[in-house]
Design a protein around this motif. Structure first.
Motif, PDB file in Angstrom:
ATOM      1  N   SER A  36      -5.491  -0.272 -10.548  1.00  0.00           N
ATOM      2  CA  SER A  36      -6.503   0.297  -9.650  1.00  0.00           C
ATOM      3  C   SER A  36      -7.733  -0.602  -9.574  1.00  0.00           C
ATOM      4  O   SER A  36      -8.320  -0.766  -8.494  1.00  0.00           O
ATOM      5  N   LEU A  39      -6.806  -3.635  -7.323  1.00  0.00           N
ATOM      6  CA  LEU A  39      -6.738  -3.291  -5.902  1.00  0.00           C
ATOM      7  C   LEU A  39      -8.081  -2.862  -5.324  1.00  0.00           C
ATOM      8  O   LEU A  39      -8.208  -2.730  -4.114  1.00  0.00           O
ATOM      9  N   SER A  40      -9.071  -2.648  -6.177  1.00  0.00           N
ATOM     10  CA  SER A  40     -10.397  -2.240  -5.719  1.00  0.00           C
ATOM     11  C   SER A  40     -11.395  -3.393  -5.770  1.00  0.00           C
ATOM     12  O   SER A  40     -12.597  -3.181  -5.595  1.00  0.00           O
ATOM     13  N   SER A  88      -3.902   1.144  -1.549  1.00  0.00           N
ATOM     14  CA  SER A  88      -4.731   0.196  -0.815  1.00  0.00           C
ATOM     15  C   SER A  88      -3.941  -0.176   0.444  1.00  0.00           C
ATOM     16  O   SER A  88      -3.447   0.705   1.129  1.00  0.00           O
ATOM     17  N   SER A 105       3.680  -5.790   0.958  1.00  0.00           N
ATOM     18  CA  SER A 105       2.711  -5.808   2.043  1.00  0.00           C
ATOM     19  C   SER A 105       3.351  -5.087   3.238  1.00  0.00           C
ATOM     20  O   SER A 105       4.572  -4.955   3.305  1.00  0.00           O
TER      21      SER A 105
END
Length: 171
Positions: A36, A39-40, A88, A105
């Motif tokens: 997390s 991805l942040s 995300s 993706s």
């Protein structure tokens, strides 16, 4: 790679790929927190690289993906481990709590790209994370695009990993 190879179900993310990269980092945060935070992570220079990517997308005629209004900040408890759900701008492919997490993706015509994190417990409270990227070219624009971004890819992934390993949340 030995740790990743222990999970036979992950072999599909390495077989017949045109590019595979594995980077490792050790820290004392759990898998959900590590991912997390990765991805942040959106420093100004990564945002700038995404803007440059927009130009390349136009020039190469690649699929334009909808940009989010806000850059997501994912809390560990909100990180999806369910295949098909978003995390995300990635889509979760396969995940096993405290062991691994793989996402892809969004669908593109030029390449298919996967990111994965495999956790290796090394001692009391300490984990070695193996972060992999694998890419399969689908069109002649795939290697053109990826070779243009490859130098930045290494910097971005390494920076995301460092953000994931931080002891305190990323600001």
């Amino acid at each position: 790679m030995d740790v990743i190879n222990q999970y036979k179900e992950l072999g599909v993310y390495f077989q017949n790929m045109d590019y595979v990269d594995v980077k490792t980092i050790e820290n004392d945060v759990d898998l959900r927190t590590f991912i997390s935070r990765m991805l942040s992570y959106y420093p100004w220079w990564i945002i700038l690289l995404y803007r440059v990517r927009e130009i390349m997308v136009s020039v190469l005629g690649l699929v334009r993906h909808e940009k989010p209004e806000d850059l997501p900040s994912i809390k560990p408890e909100d990180l999806s481990f369910k295949p098909g759900e978003n995390a995300s701008f990635f889509i979760v492919c396969k995940a096993k709590e405290d062991e691994y997490w793989i996402a892809e993706s969004p669908e593109d015509k030029h390449l298919a790209a996967f990111i994965g994190v495999v956790a290796e417990k090394i001692n009391q409270g300490r984990t070695r994370y193996h972060v992999f990227t694998s890419v399969k070219y689908l069109h002649w624009t795939g290697p053109v695009y990826f070779n243009l971004i490859r130098p930045f890819h290494h910097i971005v992934v390494r920076s995301m990993m460092k953000a994931g390993a931080q002891k305190s949340p990323v600001a």
